[in-house]
Design a protein around this motif. Sequence first.
Motif, PDB file in Angstrom:
ATOM      1  N   HIS A 152       4.955  -3.581  -0.875  1.00  0.00           N
ATOM      2  CA  HIS A 152       4.489  -2.537   0.036  1.00  0.00           C
ATOM      3  C   HIS A 152       3.406  -1.713  -0.641  1.00  0.00           C
ATOM      4  O   HIS A 152       3.354  -1.616  -1.873  1.00  0.00           O
ATOM      5  CB  HIS A 152       5.630  -1.589   0.429  1.00  0.00           C
ATOM      6  N   THR A 211       1.355   2.254  -0.187  1.00  0.00           N
ATOM      7  CA  THR A 211       1.401   3.566   0.436  1.00  0.00           C
ATOM      8  C   THR A 211       0.384   4.470  -0.245  1.00  0.00           C
ATOM      9  O   THR A 211      -0.017   4.223  -1.389  1.00  0.00           O
ATOM     10  CB  THR A 211       2.812   4.180   0.324  1.00  0.00           C
ATOM     11  N   THR A 213       9.665   5.711   4.577  1.00  0.00           N
ATOM     12  CA  THR A 213       8.859   4.508   4.366  1.00  0.00           C
ATOM     13  C   THR A 213       8.241   4.018   5.673  1.00  0.00           C
ATOM     14  O   THR A 213       7.701   2.906   5.713  1.00  0.00           O
ATOM     15  CB  THR A 213       9.722   3.389   3.764  1.00  0.00           C
ATOM     16  N   TRP A 229       4.667   3.016   5.304  1.00  0.00           N
ATOM     17  CA  TRP A 229       4.317   2.060   4.254  1.00  0.00           C
ATOM     18  C   TRP A 229       3.825   0.770   4.888  1.00  0.00           C
ATOM     19  O   TRP A 229       4.360   0.298   5.898  1.00  0.00           O
ATOM     20  CB  TRP A 229       5.520   1.767   3.363  1.00  0.00           C
TER      21      TRP A 229
END
Length: 467
Positions: free
Chosen positions: A314, A316, A385, A388
């Motif tokens: 992921h 971010t 999240t 994300w």
Amino acid sequence: MLEPTYQADVVVVGAGIAGLSAARRLTSAGVTTVVLEAAPEVGGRMTTEKIDGFRLDRVGQPLSTGHPQLREAAALDGLMLRPFAPGVLLHSDGRHHRAGAQPGARGARSARGALHAVRTLASTPRPGTGPRRPVAVPGRQVSLPRHRSGAPLGTAVDQARLGAALTRLAGTPVERLLARPELPAAEALVTRGLPARTVDGFLRPLLAALLCDPDLTTSSRCADLALHAFASGRLCLPEGGAEALPQRLARTLPPGTVRTGVRVTSVSTTSVTTAEHGEFRCAAVLVATGARAAAELLPGLRVPAFHPVTVVHHTTDEVPSTGASLLLDADRGGPVAHTAVVSAVDPSRAPAGRTLVTSTVLGAATAGVDTGVRMHLARLYGVSTARWETLAVRHTADAVPQMRPPHDLRRPVRLLAGLYVCGDHRDTGSVQGALHSAGRAAAALLADLGVNGSLHTADPVATAHAA
């Protein structure tokens, strides 16, 4: 164009970490060597995918600087091993707890000093509070409680016992570890003299991460080697991605040694037949592929069962407060076995201003794995999240060979005079096992060819385990 009747002393089949390491030892001893690889690039399972400036490993196993062979391989071309923060970070009851951080193996005197210090700390409450005293860890508040329910490691004295045990383990000769009775790791842990809380809250999640074995069915000897390496060094990642290690090994070989895109269909003691490029004649053949491919070329070779691994990447804009730590879930409350802000460990793996979080799920692939991982990561990191971005979800069914007891740490690498095999399926299911088996195979091959094999100087078992 490949020359169909090319002559070489040795043909190595497979340009993974084992084949390349063996080829380096052979060429360094003056043996002319050709490495044939069916894939378009070297590395095998140690490949790194590039997506929008990110570098994403296929199998996200942390390595350990406690393995001399890994340090030796990395030093060949100046590869940097980027360390995680000391020890690991455990998530339990909504809090983070630092565990296993070793200041250095300084012997029993140091361990006794640590025990005294923690006892003093546990008995000295802050004004206006109970008997708990906070310890600063970047981004989080961590407590050393006197009661079992407050932390995954048990009481303060239990934690000192753990530190002393890791210190002793770091100084224990490997031969003594291998002389212990062999059991499944899960059963052996209860005999190690540590409290159940420490075993369940720290050792089980740590070993699951190091061995890629959620049920700890692995041989206790392999588990002890893993803990020995953990206690002796630091968990780390190769700078630039896992592929950096095999690529740098390949660059140490003479030009033209490695031939990619060449599929081998059969082998004998004196030749290798390829699908498109004819026959390579040689004095010896070393099969350095994965276990399944090796068994296709070497009928009768045992193929082990494997631990499957799914890696989820992921990105971010936020930076979780855990820093460069390997984060484990002591509560085992979700699919993620371990996760890390990989860009904090190795900034070269993400573009500037972006954060790369890599998480590992052990076991068979399931539908909707990313959704379950996101929910689990939200609890582990303590942040939402929802925003994300998922970069990749990669499942590898044959990620790590299983090492159930009884497990032979030194399976034969010499099948016949002129025919050899190496790989992580011949020692331990790890990068270190692959490197170790390559050294053994090269030494056996050099001996049979009548060449001085003194280059094989590593301890024959000491580095045979996983990180």
